[in-house]
Design a protein around this motif. Structure first.
Motif, mmCIF file in Angstrom:
data_model
loop_
_atom_site.group_PDB
_atom_site.id
_atom_site.type_symbol
_atom_site.label_atom_id
_atom_site.label_comp_id
_atom_site.label_asym_id
_atom_site.label_seq_id
_atom_site.Cartn_x
_atom_site.Cartn_y
_atom_site.Cartn_z
ATOM 1 N N ILE A 305 0.863 -1.188 0.000
ATOM 2 C CA ILE A 305 0.000 0.000 0.000
ATOM 3 C C ILE A 305 0.900 1.238 0.000
ATOM 4 N N ASN A 306 0.304 2.387 -0.332
ATOM 5 C CA ASN A 306 1.062 3.640 -0.235
ATOM 6 C C ASN A 306 0.254 4.637 0.607
ATOM 7 N N SER A 307 0.645 5.903 0.558
ATOM 8 C CA SER A 307 0.022 6.880 1.464
ATOM 9 C C SER A 307 -1.438 7.168 1.132
ATOM 10 N N SER A 308 -1.945 6.611 0.031
ATOM 11 C CA SER A 308 -3.360 6.837 -0.300
ATOM 12 C C SER A 308 -4.279 5.904 0.494
ATOM 13 N N PHE A 309 -3.724 4.967 1.247
ATOM 14 C CA PHE A 309 -4.535 3.978 1.972
ATOM 15 C C PHE A 309 -5.403 4.657 3.050
ATOM 16 N N GLU A 310 -6.696 4.346 3.018
ATOM 17 C CA GLU A 310 -7.638 4.924 3.998
ATOM 18 C C GLU A 310 -8.689 3.893 4.368
ATOM 19 N N PHE A 311 -9.461 4.187 5.410
ATOM 20 C CA PHE A 311 -10.581 3.315 5.770
ATOM 21 C C PHE A 311 -11.662 4.153 6.414
ATOM 22 N N GLU A 312 -12.866 3.624 6.429
ATOM 23 C CA GLU A 312 -13.955 4.349 7.092
ATOM 24 C C GLU A 312 -15.071 3.394 7.498
ATOM 25 N N PHE A 324 -12.247 -0.117 3.036
ATOM 26 C CA PHE A 324 -10.837 0.233 2.891
ATOM 27 C C PHE A 324 -10.631 0.690 1.451
ATOM 28 N N THR A 325 -9.858 1.767 1.246
ATOM 29 C CA THR A 325 -9.574 2.209 -0.121
ATOM 30 C C THR A 325 -8.090 2.501 -0.254
ATOM 31 N N GLY A 326 -7.622 2.486 -1.478
ATOM 32 C CA GLY A 326 -6.222 2.840 -1.692
ATOM 33 C C GLY A 326 -5.745 2.438 -3.063
ATOM 34 N N GLU A 327 -4.465 2.615 -3.253
ATOM 35 C CA GLU A 327 -3.819 2.184 -4.494
ATOM 36 C C GLU A 327 -2.904 1.022 -4.150
#
Lengths: 433, 425
Positions: A305-312, A324-327
């Motif tokens: 994962i990179n710094s675009s990784f997020e969750f909600e 979970f979202t990301g690149e």
């Protein structure tokens, strides 16, 4: 005018706001923020993109309307019989806007002077619909361009693809703006039908915060609000099974790095329980995959994962899922690793000390957010729509126990009810002219 | 409204701004490094704040540093970079709650500032290199960011247009450089860039909030023994020369909608007149572009203008069907000529002033905005409060606006279109 008026106080810092059930049917929430220059007002109805089927006292059966009509209606309300609403705001200096979500439509303004005139404009135009064949045709062109803009957005595409995987029947999986084809079916008659059903003051709320005078706000409401009769609005229950529609969806798009949205479908909930679950899930997500977690740091160090990784913890109406979202060049591996980490934590347990630090951090976030007049107005509105007070968030946060969060490992992460949406790059470059 | 603002010189090339306001729950402390920019080392400069905010010697992993931040009531540490005029600006900021909200009256703000200083002065490096593993992670992240620029079509078009609009100037280089320069970066280059920034950049320290005296002192003390080499004062305004002939460039990508970017160069020499004109032209929902290109001709969902203040350049951006591009360009230029000819009402002028002054006044409601406000004021060589700027604004005349509109000449037309057939030259 006499009101059912009460003052809601934050026991922790002494902040307070006024809650009024106005005789017109409208709930009014007013939070005066000492020392601030900005006023933010939100006039909102519980009507969003998912409300495509309804019945009122005037209907024999349920009425079904085209997808995207709530968003279309939001656009059209900005046009009065004699002028555009932005022209009215221009005279007061307020910045007006609106947005439509899955389950609400909100009209707002922000200003640093003349808030009383701006409030009159807001209350007035939302209560005065004016739709014609000509103005509907015009908006179909503009919204058509907005929809096309959305089609070029891979993050949006990936998100809706995930919702289509997670939800079998629920209209939450349909884009809020609809499609060029669906909005072509919208007519002035249908707009009036939806307006009369959902823009009833009993179904609405005014939340206003910042630099204001409470009595002046109420006086304006007395003068501008047109009482609404109860039209017995009925929205059918949607038969949504617990299972997901499909486990994976892959699509090609013009992206640089693959994008993923990974979701876990949870049981729907409402009210106080909803807010408690939202915060419990948020703490759990920080423990499982936050920047201090083993999983986050392992995935980062391994280049997954990179710094675009997020969750909600995603809520829309009563629908609830973990996302979970990301690149990632290896989204399926990320999914496997998240599932494996959940299983490990079920066996080995969560870190109690980390839980306390995360709770402390969430309290800090809440304290900082009170510096924003916009955030305060949003707290008022959102808490009202789930049936609690704006200050209950702090109370809920303090009530959440380590055991609640641990229980969430089983409650929120059912692998059999998960799905992943992946956007992969098209094997095509661009040419210079 | 009265603001408690103080500015002072700490040593050569280091200054401190302090903004106090008791109404805020949030405190902020920033260190801003300003270096002259040639365009060559953008990737290395973009790298520096990313690695400084990822870990440090005292907290040598991301997890440990983030844990420390969380324990400070979710303090946030962030790094950012931008190209301002022909300067490269690197900012490292910490935000936290003020101490009165801490459960047991802990010194949250001072602790947060100490952490900021740790990250700046004691990064995790040895023998002229940052930690290799962390370097590789951040390098890959930078490369992914560059690859993903294409996902946001508006930003992607702006980046491609920027190369053409400012061709031959340092500003033509995007703030993180290119994929090639990022790929070629070595650990030593980034370390050298860090050392150069620390030694030679002009430094602006900023502290804002409530109960911040100790934080201001900590920052001052840390930089007091680091005088900068004597050099010319930073030049922020570097107007971009207008091209002799308008450049038309079309590029193609797999998009549904054309992104249209127009650049006009000129300027009145008074930033507030430029701002007012730009807002009347395309900066508000009652502006010429919104009311005509969107509402009247229904050509697009959005069409707006904004200023690149330090380059005396005004940019117009729209998402549009390709078949309507010529029509839109004609209409945008037509609206500019109307304003140049004075074809606007006093009411239109007054209402735009109201809209903009409202936005200026709202700076009083955010401690971050107030700190940035004074930083920008100083870059303009002034120290006005928002209220003072509002007075200046209200005094701008229609003749000022007409002169300003006349000064802007079309420089570049850029289109990112969905099909493969080129249109212009």
């Amino acid at each position: 005018m006499t009101y059912d008026r009460k003052i809601v106080v934050n026991e922790n810092n002494g902040d307070s706001y006024v809650h009024v059930k106005h005789p017109s049917g409208l709930t009014i929430l007013i939070w005066k923020k000492e020392g601030f220059t900005t006023t933010e007002a939100l006039f909102s109805t519980r009507y969003g993109s998912v409300n495509n089927k309804f019945r009122t006292v005037d209907d024999d059966d349920y009425v079904e309307v085209p997808e995207g009509i709530a968003h279309f209606l939001e656009h059209k309300l900005f046009e009065n019989e004699d002028c555009d609403v932005f022209e009215l705001y221009a005279k007061t200096g307020a910045s007006g806007n609106a947005y439509t979500s899955f389950d609400e439509t909100t009209y707002l303004f922000s200003c640093t002077e003349n808030y009383a005139q701006s409030l009159r404009i807001l209350l007035s135009f939302v209560q005065k619909p004016y739709f014609t064949e000509q103005s509907v045709a015009k908006e179909q062109g503009i919204i058509g361009q907005e929809i096309k803009m959305g089609l070029d957005n891979p993050d949006r595409k990936s998100f809706y693809n995930l919702l289509s995987c997670l939800y079998v029947n629920h209209p939450i999986k349909i884009d809020i703006a609809g499609t060029v084809e669906s909005i072509a079916k919208i007519t002035p008659e249908l707009l009036y039908k939806c307006y009369n059903a959902f823009y009833n003051l009993n179904n609405m709320c005014l939340a206003i915060a910042g630099n204001l005078d409470v009595d002046e706000v109420l006086k304006i409401c007395d003068e501008e609000l047109i009482p609404s009769a109860d039209i017995k609005l009925e929205i059918p229950q949607i038969d949504e099974p617990e299972n997901v529609a499909q486990s994976e969806h892959i699509e090609e798009f013009n992206v640089g790095v693959p994008i993923f949205n990974l979701g876990y479908k949870c049981k729907p909930c409402t009210g106080y329980e909803l807010l408690k679950k939202e915060h419990t899930a948020t703490i759990l997500l920080k423990l499982v995959a936050g920047t201090t977690s083993k999983l986050y740091n392992d995935l980062t160090n391994e280049g997954l994962i990179n710094s675009s990784f997020e969750f909600e913890a995603f809520f829309a109406g009563y629908n609830f899922s973990i996302i979970f979202t990301g690149e990632s060049k290896y989204p399926r591996v990320v999914r496997e690793r998240i599932d494996a980490e959940i299983e490990r934590l079920k066996v080995e347990g969560l870190d109690r000390e980390e839980f306390e630090i995360i709770k402390k951090g969430m309290y800090g976030y809440l304290v900082k957010s009170y510096d924003s007049v916009t955030a305060c107005a949003e707290y008022l509105l959102n808490s009202h729509f789930v049936g609690i007070s704006a200050f209950d968030i702090q109370k809920i946060l303090s009530e959440i126990t380590f055991e609640d969060v641990t229980q969430g490992l089983w409650e929120f992460f059912d692998k059999s009810k998960s799905a992943i949406s992946i956007i992969v790059p098209k094997q095509k470059g661009e040419n210079d002219a | 409204m009265k603001i408690d603002f103080e500015t002072k010189i700490i040593t050569d090339g280091v200054s401190l701004n302090v903004v106090k306001d008791p109404k805020f729950n949030t405190n902020i402390a920033s260190v801003r490094f300003i270096s002259s920019f040639t365009g060559e080392d953008a990737s290395a400069r973009a790298f520096v704040p990313n690695i400084l905010t990822a870990h440090c010697r005292k907290y040598p992993t991301r997890a440990l540093l983030n844990r420390k931040l969380l324990s400070l009531y979710n303090a946030t540490l962030s790094g950012s970079t931008s190209v301002v005029g022909d300067n490269y600006v690197t900012t490292i900021t910490v935000r936290c709650i003020n101490d009165k909200h801490a459960y047991d009256g802990e010194d949250v703000t001072a602790e947060a500032v100490k952490l900021l200083l740790e990250c700046i002065f004691n990064p995790d490096c040895e023998n002229g290199r940052f930690d290799d593993k962390e370097f590789e992670i951040i390098k890959q992240d930078l490369l992914d960011t560059i690859d993903s620029e294409i996902n946001n079509k508006r930003g992607y078009a702006a980046m491609l247009a920027n190369e053409i609009i400012f061709e031959g100037e340092p500003s033509s280089v995007w703030f993180y450089g290119t994929k090639e320069t990022a790929m070629a970066l070595t650990n030593e280059q980034v370390y050298d860039c860090y050392v150069d920034t620390l030694k030679n950049a002009e430094i602006k320290l900023m502290v804002g909030g409530n109960g911040i005296d100790e934080a201001a002192q900590l920052l001052s003390d840390a930089f007091a023994s680091f005088p900068r080499p004597k050099k010319e004062e930073i030049k922020y305004y570097v107007p971009s020369p207008c091209k002799k002939e308008v450049r038309f460039v079309e590029k193609h990508s797999d998009v549904s909608q054309t992104r249209l970017s127009l650049a006009y160069k000129g300027g009145s020499g008074n930033v507030y007149v430029d701002k007012l004109f730009c807002a009347m032209f395309g900066g508000t929902p009652t502006s010429r572009l919104f009311m005509n290109v969107r509402e009247k001709l229904q050509l697009c969902y959005s069409c707006s203008s904004y200023l690149k203040e330090y380059k005396s350049t005004m940019l117009v951006d729209a998402g549009i069907d390709k078949a309507n591009c010529d029509k839109a360009i004609d209409e945008i230029n037509r609206q500019l000529s109307y304003l140049s000819d004075g074809d606007f009402t006093d009411e239109e002028l007054y209402q735009t002033k109201l809209m903009i002054t409202g936005a200026f006044r709202s700076n009083y409601d955010s401690i971050s905005s107030l700190c940035i406000w004074y930083d920008v004021q100083q870059s303009r060589g002034t120290c006005y409060t928002p209220d003072e700027v509002i007075d200046i604004f209200m005094g701008i005349t229609r003749e000022d606006v007409i002169r300003c509109a006349k000064s802007y000449k079309l420089d570049t037309v850029f289109m990112l279109t969905p099909d493969s057939q080129p249109k212009g030259n």
